[in-house]
Design a protein around this motif. Structure first.
Motif, PDB file in Angstrom:
ATOM      1  N   ARG A   1       0.795  -1.212   0.000  1.00  0.00           N
ATOM      2  CA  ARG A   1       0.000   0.000   0.000  1.00  0.00           C
ATOM      3  C   ARG A   1       0.826   1.260   0.000  1.00  0.00           C
ATOM      4  O   ARG A   1       0.403   2.306  -0.493  1.00  0.00           O
ATOM      5  CB  ARG A   1      -0.980   0.015   1.181  1.00  0.00           C
ATOM      6  CG  ARG A   1      -0.271  -0.011   2.530  1.00  0.00           C
ATOM      7  CD  ARG A   1      -1.255  -0.079   3.680  1.00  0.00           C
ATOM      8  NE  ARG A   1      -1.991   1.149   3.864  1.00  0.00           N
ATOM      9  CZ  ARG A   1      -2.655   1.456   4.973  1.00  0.00           C
ATOM     10  NH1 ARG A   1      -2.702   0.572   5.984  1.00  0.00           N
ATOM     11  NH2 ARG A   1      -3.278   2.593   5.085  1.00  0.00           N
TER      12      ARG A   1
ATOM     13  N   ASN B   1     -10.999  -2.349   2.515  1.00  0.00           N
ATOM     14  CA  ASN B   1     -11.292  -2.135   3.941  1.00  0.00           C
ATOM     15  C   ASN B   1     -12.726  -1.647   4.136  1.00  0.00           C
ATOM     16  O   ASN B   1     -13.441  -2.085   5.044  1.00  0.00           O
ATOM     17  CB  ASN B   1     -10.290  -1.140   4.526  1.00  0.00           C
ATOM     18  CG  ASN B   1     -10.419  -1.033   6.036  1.00  0.00           C
ATOM     19  OD1 ASN B   1     -10.358  -2.044   6.750  1.00  0.00           O
ATOM     20  ND2 ASN B   1     -10.608   0.180   6.527  1.00  0.00           N
ATOM     21  N   SER B   2     -13.179  -0.729   3.275  1.00  0.00           N
ATOM     22  CA  SER B   2     -14.572  -0.202   3.358  1.00  0.00           C
ATOM     23  C   SER B   2     -15.581  -1.311   3.089  1.00  0.00           C
ATOM     24  O   SER B   2     -16.633  -1.398   3.732  1.00  0.00           O
ATOM     25  CB  SER B   2     -14.773   0.926   2.342  1.00  0.00           C
ATOM     26  OG  SER B   2     -13.956   2.023   2.647  1.00  0.00           O
TER      27      SER B   2
ATOM     28  N   GLU C   1      -2.732   2.123  -2.324  1.00  0.00           N
ATOM     29  CA  GLU C   1      -3.375   2.684  -1.116  1.00  0.00           C
ATOM     30  C   GLU C   1      -4.876   2.780  -1.318  1.00  0.00           C
ATOM     31  O   GLU C   1      -5.661   2.459  -0.430  1.00  0.00           O
ATOM     32  CB  GLU C   1      -2.792   4.071  -0.836  1.00  0.00           C
ATOM     33  CG  GLU C   1      -3.439   4.818   0.334  1.00  0.00           C
ATOM     34  CD  GLU C   1      -3.057   4.228   1.679  1.00  0.00           C
ATOM     35  OE1 GLU C   1      -3.781   4.465   2.666  1.00  0.00           O
ATOM     36  OE2 GLU C   1      -2.021   3.523   1.749  1.00  0.00           O
ATOM     37  N   SER C   2      -5.285   3.198  -2.509  1.00  0.00           N
ATOM     38  CA  SER C   2      -6.707   3.334  -2.838  1.00  0.00           C
ATOM     39  C   SER C   2      -7.392   1.975  -2.837  1.00  0.00           C
ATOM     40  O   SER C   2      -8.497   1.819  -2.320  1.00  0.00           O
ATOM     41  CB  SER C   2      -6.867   4.009  -4.199  1.00  0.00           C
ATOM     42  OG  SER C   2      -8.219   4.041  -4.590  1.00  0.00           O
TER      43      SER C   2
ATOM     44  N   TRP D   1      -6.456  -0.656  -1.113  1.00  0.00           N
ATOM     45  CA  TRP D   1      -6.540  -1.110   0.291  1.00  0.00           C
ATOM     46  C   TRP D   1      -7.746  -0.475   0.975  1.00  0.00           C
ATOM     47  O   TRP D   1      -8.496  -1.120   1.687  1.00  0.00           O
ATOM     48  CB  TRP D   1      -5.228  -0.729   1.012  1.00  0.00           C
ATOM     49  CG  TRP D   1      -5.165  -1.289   2.404  1.00  0.00           C
ATOM     50  CD1 TRP D   1      -4.650  -2.476   2.801  1.00  0.00           C
ATOM     51  CD2 TRP D   1      -5.633  -0.643   3.587  1.00  0.00           C
ATOM     52  NE1 TRP D   1      -4.763  -2.659   4.148  1.00  0.00           N
ATOM     53  CE2 TRP D   1      -5.404  -1.502   4.662  1.00  0.00           C
ATOM     54  CE3 TRP D   1      -6.235   0.584   3.848  1.00  0.00           C
ATOM     55  CZ2 TRP D   1      -5.726  -1.186   5.972  1.00  0.00           C
ATOM     56  CZ3 TRP D   1      -6.575   0.868   5.166  1.00  0.00           C
ATOM     57  CH2 TRP D   1      -6.329   0.000   6.202  1.00  0.00           C
ATOM     58  N   ASN D   2      -7.937   0.836   0.750  1.00  0.00           N
ATOM     59  CA  ASN D   2      -9.066   1.563   1.385  1.00  0.00           C
ATOM     60  C   ASN D   2     -10.412   1.015   0.913  1.00  0.00           C
ATOM     61  O   ASN D   2     -11.348   0.891   1.701  1.00  0.00           O
ATOM     62  CB  ASN D   2      -8.968   3.056   1.070  1.00  0.00           C
ATOM     63  CG  ASN D   2      -7.842   3.729   1.832  1.00  0.00           C
ATOM     64  OD1 ASN D   2      -7.504   3.328   2.949  1.00  0.00           O
ATOM     65  ND2 ASN D   2      -7.251   4.767   1.244  1.00  0.00           N
ATOM     66  N   ARG D   3     -10.494   0.728  -0.332  1.00  0.00           N
ATOM     67  CA  ARG D   3     -11.760   0.224  -0.872  1.00  0.00           C
ATOM     68  C   ARG D   3     -12.104  -1.148  -0.303  1.00  0.00           C
ATOM     69  O   ARG D   3     -13.243  -1.431   0.062  1.00  0.00           O
ATOM     70  CB  ARG D   3     -11.699   0.169  -2.391  1.00  0.00           C
ATOM     71  CG  ARG D   3     -11.699   1.563  -3.037  1.00  0.00           C
ATOM     72  CD  ARG D   3     -11.402   1.486  -4.522  1.00  0.00           C
ATOM     73  NE  ARG D   3     -12.474   0.780  -5.230  1.00  0.00           N
ATOM     74  CZ  ARG D   3     -12.418   0.472  -6.522  1.00  0.00           C
ATOM     75  NH1 ARG D   3     -11.335   0.794  -7.219  1.00  0.00           N
ATOM     76  NH2 ARG D   3     -13.422  -0.157  -7.102  1.00  0.00           N
TER      77      ARG D   3
END
Length: 550
Positions: free
Chosen positions: A255, A269-270, A262-263, A265-267
Motif C-alpha cells: 500500500r 477495507n470499506s 493505497e486506494s 486497500w481503502n476500498r
C-alpha cells in the motif's frame, strides 16, 4: 288620474289624442260610433292581450300611450318592487308591430304584461254591466268590508305573520320527514359506524401491516435464507469477509508503494466494514424473527377485516375508510339531535300560529263593527236607486284555516223585496240590481279609500227617470274625491258632467274613422237634446237639455 290618451292606428282610429281632467267626464255618442274602441285601446295600456285584428293599417304599428298623474297614489313601493323608474307624471305605452309582436313600456322602460297589469290595477277601474261578476266574489266583498273597517295596515301585519308561520310550518314538515327517513337509516348507519370503529382504523398503517404479514407468513424461509447469508459472509474457511481480510493483508504489504495500491486497500477495507455491518443486521433480523402462528393469525385477521371493509365501501385506502367513518358519525349524531331541533321548531310554529290568530281576530272584530255601517249605507244608496226594499245580510264566520285575508269566511246575502227570502247575492240579484249595488259600493268606498280613476261603461242601461237622476248625483258626488269617466246614453247623467266628450264616426275618401270632440256648452245643449228627443231637435228637447245642464 289619467291626463291624456293617445291612440294611433287602432281599429277605426287613425290618430287621436284625448285630454282628461279631474271631476266627472261624460263620453257620449251613437251606438257603434267607437266608444268601446276607446276602452279597448285603454285596456291595452292596462295589460290586456293584443290582437292583430285591432290594427287599422297592417303595414304600420299601433301605438297606445296614456299619461297618468300619480303623485297622490303612493305607488313608490310598487314601482320599486317592479324595478321601474317612478315619475309623478307616468307614461304607459303599448306598441303592436305588424309582425304581431307586442311591446310595453312604463316611463320608457320596457316591462312585461304582468308588470303592466299590476300597475294598471292601481290606475284605472273599468266598471261595466259585465264587470259586476267581481261583486259576486267573496274576495271583493271582503275587500269592501275591510276598507270600511280600516284593516289595511292590520292586514299587512297579518300577512307578514302568516308568511312566517307558513315558513316555520314548512321547515317543520321537512324536518319531520327527514327524521322519519333518518330513523329508518339509523340502525344501518350505526352498524356501519360501529363496524369501522371496532376496526380501530386510526392505528393501522396498511403498508406496515402487509409487510408484517409477509414476514410472519414466510418466517421459516426467511430464517433459512438469513442463516445461509450469515454463513456466506462469516465462514472461517470460505466466508466473504474472511477472504476479504486475507486480501487486505496482502494489499497492506504494497500500500505504501503507490497511491493506487493505497486506494485499493481503502476500498477493500470499506467493503469489509460494510459486510460486517450487513452481517450484524442479518444476525439481528434472524434473532428478531420468530415463527409465531398466533401473531400471524391476528395479523391475517386484521388484514382480512381491512380488505373486507375496503371492498364493502368501494375504497382502497385506510384514509378513505376514516372519512366514511366520520360521515357516518355525523349522521348518527344528527339523528340523535334532530328531535331537539324539531321541538324547538314546533315551539316557533305554535308561537307564530297564536300571533297570526290573534291578529286575525282583531281584523274580524273590526269587520264586525264595520258591517252594520256598510249595510246601512248601501241600503240608503239603493233606496234612492229604486230599490227601496233592498236588504243585506253579512255573515262572517271564523274558520280554522288561515287565508290571505284572515281566518274568516264571508257570505253576502241579499233580497230586493220586502219579506223576501235572503239568498247569496250572486244567485238572487238581477243584472240591473247588481249594477246599482256596484255603484252604491263604489260610492261608499270613496268615503274610506283612495280609488283609482273609475270608468263607468253604460252601467245605466235600462235605467231612466228619477233613478237616472240619482245615479248622476252619485257619480257627481264621487267625482269630487276622484276622477270619474262615464260612458252613457242617459241625458240625466250626461248633464251632470264637468266635461263632455262626443265620439263620432266620419267617412272620408271611402274610409270610416272614429273621432272624439270636446263639447262646448252650446254643443252640450244640442248633444243632450238629441239624447232626449232624437236627431230632430225640438224646442222642448232643447229646453229640457238646458234645464238639465242648469
Amino acid at each position: 288620474m289619467i291626463t291624456s290618451l293617445s291612440i294611433k292606428n287602432y281599429a277605426l282610429i287613425e290618430d287621436i289624442k284625448v285630454d282628461f281632467n279631474r271631476g266627472l267626464t261624460i263620453i257620449t255618442g251613437e251606438t257603434g260610433a267607437g266608444k268601446s274602441i276607446l276602452l279597448g285601446a285603454l285596456g291595452l295600456v292596462l295589460g290586456n292581450r293584443a290582437d292583430l285584428k285591432v290594427m287599422r293599417d297592417m303595414a304600420s304599428k299601433c301605438i297606445i300611450e296614456a299619461q297618468f298623474s300619480i303623485g297622490n297614489y303612493a305607488l313608490q313601493d310598487l314601482f320599486a318592487e317592479n324595478d321601474l323608474d317612478y315619475e309623478e307624471e307616468t307614461i304607459v305605452r303599448r306598441e303592436i308591430l305588424p309582425s304581431g309582436k307586442s311591446r310595453a313600456f312604463v316611463n320608457d322602460t320596457p316591462v312585461t304584461l304582468q308588470q303592466m297589469q299590476v300597475l294598471g290595477e292601481e290606475l284605472i277601474d273599468i266598471h261595466s254591466q259585465h264587470e259586476t261578476r267581481t261583486l259576486a266574489t267573496e274576495g271583493y266583498q271582503m275587500e269592501v268590508v275591510d276598507a270600511l273597517a280600516g284593516n289595511r295596515d292590520l292586514l299587512d301585519v297579518y300577512r307578514s305573520n302568516l308568511r312566517l308561520f307558513k315558513e316555520h310550518k314548512q321547515q317543520l314538515s321537512q324536518l319531520i320527514s327527514e327524521r322519519d327517513q333518518a330513523l329508518k337509516d339509523l340502525d344501518y348507519h350505526s352498524f356501519l359506524y360501529n363496524e369501522l370503529v371496532e376496526a380501530n382504523l386510526a392505528s393501522i398503517q396498511q403498508e406496515e401491516l402487509e409487510e408484517t404479514y409477509e414476514k410472519l407468513n414466510n418466517a421459516e424461509e426467511i430464517q433459512e435464507v438469513l442463516a445461509k447469508v450469515s454463513q456466506s459472509l462469516s465462514n472461517e474457511m470460505s466466508g466473504s469477509i474472511t477472504s476479504l481480510r486475507e486480501a487486505l493483508q496482502e494489499l497492506n504489504r504494497i500500500r505504501n508503494f503507490s497511491t493506487d495500491y493505497e486506494s485499493l486497500w481503502n476500498r477493500v477495507n470499506s467493503t469489509i466494514i460494510e459486510l460486517e455491518d450487513v452481517e450484524s443486521e442479518v444476525l439481528k433480523s434472524a434473532d428478531v424473527l420468530e415463527v409465531n402462528p398466533q401473531l400471524l393469525m391476528e395479523v391475517q385477521e386484521k388484514m382480512q377485516t381491512l380488505f373486507r371493509l375496503q371492498q364493502k365501501h368501494g375504497v382502497s385506502e385506510v384514509s378513505e375508510l376514516l372519512k366514511i367513518q366520520e360521515e357516518l358519525e355525523e349522521k348518527v349524531v344528527a339523528s340523535s339531535q334532530i328531535d331537539e331541533t324539531i321541538e324547538t321548531l314546533e315551539t316557533k310554529v305554535e308561537t307564530a300560529r297564536k300571533k297570526t290568530l290573534e291578529i286575525a281576530q282583531q281584523i274580524n272584530n273590526k269587520r264586525e263593527a264595520a258591517i252594520p255601517i256598510l249595510k246601512e249605507k248601501l241600503e240608503a244608496f239603493l233606496l234612492g236607486l229604486g230599490l227601496p226594499n233592498a236588504q243585506f245580510q253579512f255573515q262572517l264566520q271564523e274558520q280554522e284555516a288561515f287565508r290571505t285575508d284572515g281566518n274568516a269566511q264571508l257570505e253576502l246575502l241579499f233580497t230586493a223585496n220586502k219579506g223576501g227570502a235572503f239568498g247569496l247575492l250572486q244567485k238572487v240579484a238581477s243584472g240591473g240590481e247588481m249594477s246599482r249595488i256596484m255603484l252604491a259600493i263604489k260610492a261608499v268606498l270613496t268615503e274610506y279609500k283612495d280609488l283609482p280613476t273609475l270608468i263607468f261603461d253604460e252601467i245605466d242601461t235600462g235605467v231612466s227617470g228619477e233613478i237616472a237622476h240619482k245615479m248622476a248625483e252619485i257619480m257627481a258626488s264621487m267625482s269630487k274625491k276622484m276622477q270619474v269617466l262615464s260612458i252613457t246614453h242617459l241625458p240625466q247623467i250626461a248633464a251632470k258632467g264637468d266635461y263632455h266628450k262626443r265620439v263620432f264616426k266620419r267617412d272620408e275618401n271611402n274610409v270610416t274613422t272614429t273621432h272624439i270632440k270636446e263639447l262646448t256648452q252650446e254643443d252640450r245643449i244640442i248633444e243632450i237634446a238629441q239624447m232626449i228627443g232624437g236627431s230632430t231637435l225640438s224646442d222642448s228637447a232643447i229646453a229640457h237639455a238646458k234645464q238639465l245642464l242648469n
